[in-house]
Motif scaffolding. Structure first.
Motif, PDB file in Angstrom:
ATOM      1  N   GLU A 167      63.103 -48.907  19.512  1.00 15.45           N
ATOM      2  CA  GLU A 167      63.349 -50.335  19.688  1.00 15.45           C
ATOM      3  C   GLU A 167      62.401 -51.155  18.813  1.00 15.45           C
ATOM      4  O   GLU A 167      62.802 -52.138  18.187  1.00 15.45           O
ATOM      5  CB  GLU A 167      63.167 -50.731  21.162  1.00 15.45           C
ATOM      6  CG  GLU A 167      63.411 -52.207  21.432  1.00 15.45           C
ATOM      7  CD  GLU A 167      63.202 -52.572  22.887  1.00 15.45           C
ATOM      8  OE1 GLU A 167      62.764 -53.699  23.130  1.00 15.45           O
ATOM      9  OE2 GLU A 167      63.450 -51.712  23.755  1.00 15.45           O
ATOM     10  N   PHE A 168      61.152 -50.724  18.756  1.00 17.41           N
ATOM     11  CA  PHE A 168      60.159 -51.404  17.911  1.00 17.41           C
ATOM     12  C   PHE A 168      60.555 -51.334  16.439  1.00 17.41           C
ATOM     13  O   PHE A 168      60.513 -52.331  15.731  1.00 17.41           O
ATOM     14  CB  PHE A 168      58.778 -50.792  18.137  1.00 17.41           C
ATOM     15  CG  PHE A 168      57.702 -51.392  17.296  1.00 17.41           C
ATOM     16  CD1 PHE A 168      57.123 -52.605  17.643  1.00 17.41           C
ATOM     17  CD2 PHE A 168      57.259 -50.766  16.138  1.00 17.41           C
ATOM     18  CE1 PHE A 168      56.134 -53.170  16.879  1.00 17.41           C
ATOM     19  CE2 PHE A 168      56.278 -51.325  15.366  1.00 17.41           C
ATOM     20  CZ  PHE A 168      55.703 -52.539  15.724  1.00 17.41           C
ATOM     21  N   ARG A 169      60.938 -50.153  15.976  1.00 13.82           N
ATOM     22  CA  ARG A 169      61.310 -49.983  14.567  1.00 13.82           C
ATOM     23  C   ARG A 169      62.509 -50.835  14.190  1.00 13.82           C
ATOM     24  O   ARG A 169      62.589 -51.348  13.079  1.00 13.82           O
ATOM     25  CB  ARG A 169      61.572 -48.516  14.265  1.00 13.82           C
ATOM     26  CG  ARG A 169      60.304 -47.719  14.237  1.00 13.82           C
ATOM     27  CD  ARG A 169      60.513 -46.337  13.725  1.00 13.82           C
ATOM     28  NE  ARG A 169      59.198 -45.702  13.596  1.00 13.82           N
ATOM     29  CZ  ARG A 169      58.980 -44.420  13.644  1.00 13.82           C
ATOM     30  NH1 ARG A 169      59.994 -43.588  13.794  1.00 13.82           N
ATOM     31  NH2 ARG A 169      57.764 -43.944  13.533  1.00 13.82           N
ATOM     32  N   LEU A 170      63.459 -50.981  15.099  1.00 13.82           N
ATOM     33  CA  LEU A 170      64.629 -51.808  14.828  1.00 13.82           C
ATOM     34  C   LEU A 170      64.281 -53.291  14.797  1.00 13.82           C
ATOM     35  O   LEU A 170      64.993 -54.080  14.170  1.00 13.82           O
ATOM     36  CB  LEU A 170      65.717 -51.541  15.857  1.00 13.82           C
ATOM     37  CG  LEU A 170      66.382 -50.164  15.778  1.00 13.82           C
ATOM     38  CD1 LEU A 170      67.326 -49.958  16.945  1.00 13.82           C
ATOM     39  CD2 LEU A 170      67.094 -49.978  14.447  1.00 13.82           C
TER      40      LEU A 170
ATOM     41  N   ALA B  52      58.183 -41.952  25.156  1.00 15.28           N
ATOM     42  CA  ALA B  52      57.823 -43.036  24.243  1.00 15.28           C
ATOM     43  C   ALA B  52      58.903 -43.333  23.202  1.00 15.28           C
ATOM     44  O   ALA B  52      58.949 -44.434  22.660  1.00 15.28           O
ATOM     45  CB  ALA B  52      56.521 -42.697  23.518  1.00 15.28           C
ATOM     46  N   ASN B  53      59.777 -42.369  22.923  1.00 18.05           N
ATOM     47  CA  ASN B  53      60.735 -42.530  21.836  1.00 18.05           C
ATOM     48  C   ASN B  53      61.621 -43.771  21.957  1.00 18.05           C
ATOM     49  O   ASN B  53      61.817 -44.468  20.958  1.00 18.05           O
ATOM     50  CB  ASN B  53      61.590 -41.270  21.669  1.00 18.05           C
ATOM     51  CG  ASN B  53      62.392 -41.315  20.397  1.00 18.05           C
ATOM     52  OD1 ASN B  53      61.883 -41.668  19.339  1.00 18.05           O
ATOM     53  ND2 ASN B  53      63.660 -40.970  20.500  1.00 18.05           N
ATOM     54  N   PRO B  54      62.189 -44.100  23.124  1.00 23.72           N
ATOM     55  CA  PRO B  54      63.000 -45.320  23.201  1.00 23.72           C
ATOM     56  C   PRO B  54      62.215 -46.582  22.822  1.00 23.72           C
ATOM     57  O   PRO B  54      62.743 -47.474  22.158  1.00 23.72           O
ATOM     58  CB  PRO B  54      63.445 -45.370  24.665  1.00 23.72           C
ATOM     59  CG  PRO B  54      63.326 -43.972  25.147  1.00 23.72           C
ATOM     60  CD  PRO B  54      62.199 -43.358  24.379  1.00 23.72           C
ATOM     61  N   VAL B  55      60.957 -46.637  23.218  1.00 24.28           N
ATOM     62  CA  VAL B  55      60.109 -47.789  22.889  1.00 24.28           C
ATOM     63  C   VAL B  55      59.856 -47.840  21.378  1.00 24.28           C
ATOM     64  O   VAL B  55      59.933 -48.897  20.762  1.00 24.28           O
ATOM     65  CB  VAL B  55      58.769 -47.712  23.654  1.00 24.28           C
ATOM     66  CG1 VAL B  55      57.826 -48.820  23.229  1.00 24.28           C
ATOM     67  CG2 VAL B  55      58.999 -47.722  25.147  1.00 24.28           C
ATOM     68  N   ILE B  56      59.591 -46.687  20.799  1.00 30.44           N
ATOM     69  CA  ILE B  56      59.313 -46.604  19.359  1.00 30.44           C
ATOM     70  C   ILE B  56      60.542 -47.019  18.556  1.00 30.44           C
ATOM     71  O   ILE B  56      60.447 -47.801  17.598  1.00 30.44           O
ATOM     72  CB  ILE B  56      58.848 -45.180  18.979  1.00 30.44           C
ATOM     73  CG1 ILE B  56      57.526 -44.859  19.658  1.00 30.44           C
ATOM     74  CG2 ILE B  56      58.749 -45.027  17.469  1.00 30.44           C
ATOM     75  CD1 ILE B  56      57.186 -43.381  19.672  1.00 30.44           C
TER      76      ILE B  56
ATOM     77  N   LEU C  85      52.756 -52.101  18.593  1.00 34.05           N
ATOM     78  CA  LEU C  85      53.425 -50.898  19.075  1.00 34.05           C
ATOM     79  C   LEU C  85      52.579 -50.191  20.134  1.00 34.05           C
ATOM     80  O   LEU C  85      53.106 -49.723  21.151  1.00 34.05           O
ATOM     81  CB  LEU C  85      53.733 -49.944  17.923  1.00 34.05           C
ATOM     82  CG  LEU C  85      54.394 -48.628  18.319  1.00 34.05           C
ATOM     83  CD1 LEU C  85      55.718 -48.871  19.051  1.00 34.05           C
ATOM     84  CD2 LEU C  85      54.595 -47.756  17.103  1.00 34.05           C
ATOM     85  N   GLN C  86      51.289 -50.124  19.912  1.00 28.87           N
ATOM     86  CA  GLN C  86      50.396 -49.492  20.891  1.00 28.87           C
ATOM     87  C   GLN C  86      50.551 -50.168  22.256  1.00 28.87           C
ATOM     88  O   GLN C  86      50.658 -49.495  23.287  1.00 28.87           O
ATOM     89  CB  GLN C  86      48.950 -49.588  20.422  1.00 28.87           C
ATOM     90  CG  GLN C  86      47.970 -48.995  21.417  1.00 28.87           C
ATOM     91  CD  GLN C  86      46.516 -49.250  21.058  1.00 28.87           C
ATOM     92  OE1 GLN C  86      46.178 -50.268  20.468  1.00 28.87           O
ATOM     93  NE2 GLN C  86      45.655 -48.312  21.400  1.00 28.87           N
TER      94      GLN C  86
ATOM     95  N   SER D  66      52.729 -45.643  11.114  1.00 32.48           N
ATOM     96  CA  SER D  66      51.694 -45.885  10.111  1.00 32.48           C
ATOM     97  C   SER D  66      52.050 -47.184   9.409  1.00 32.48           C
ATOM     98  O   SER D  66      53.159 -47.325   8.888  1.00 32.48           O
ATOM     99  CB  SER D  66      51.662 -44.726   9.110  1.00 32.48           C
ATOM    100  OG  SER D  66      50.685 -44.962   8.131  1.00 32.48           O
ATOM    101  N   GLY D  67      51.130 -48.137   9.431  1.00 34.96           N
ATOM    102  CA  GLY D  67      51.418 -49.433   8.816  1.00 34.96           C
ATOM    103  C   GLY D  67      50.276 -50.407   9.025  1.00 34.96           C
ATOM    104  O   GLY D  67      49.119 -50.005   9.177  1.00 34.96           O
TER     105      GLY D  67
END
Length: 72
Positions: free
Chosen positions: A67-70, A61-65, A17-18, A8-9
């Motif tokens: 990596e994105f957050r970092l 999807a979690n590894p991608v998420i 991210l999508q 959410s942002g």
């Protein structure tokens, strides 16, 4: 199972991210609260764009998420 919110942002970050999640082969759904509020005539500065995935796709999807957050 159902949908799970993973972000959410801002619209720019949500679309980025999508794109990354979909490149990993996971379908996403976007809910644009900013556009919804603007079109209803009640703009809200606290609104955000949300990215959802199916709960069953979380492990993929979690590894991608993460990596994105970092990276932000």
């Amino acid at each position: 199972m159902g949908l799970m919110k993973v972000f959410s942002g801002s619209e720019i970050l949500a679309l980025s991210l999508q794109e990354k999640i979909e490149a990993a082969g996971v379908e996403t759904t976007i809910k644009n609260n900013i556009q919804s509020a603007r079109m209803s005539g009640f703009p809200n500065l606290d609104s955000a764009v949300e990215v959802f995935i199916q709960e069953t796709d979380f492990a993929k999807a979690n590894p991608v998420i993460e990596e994105f957050r970092l990276s932000i």
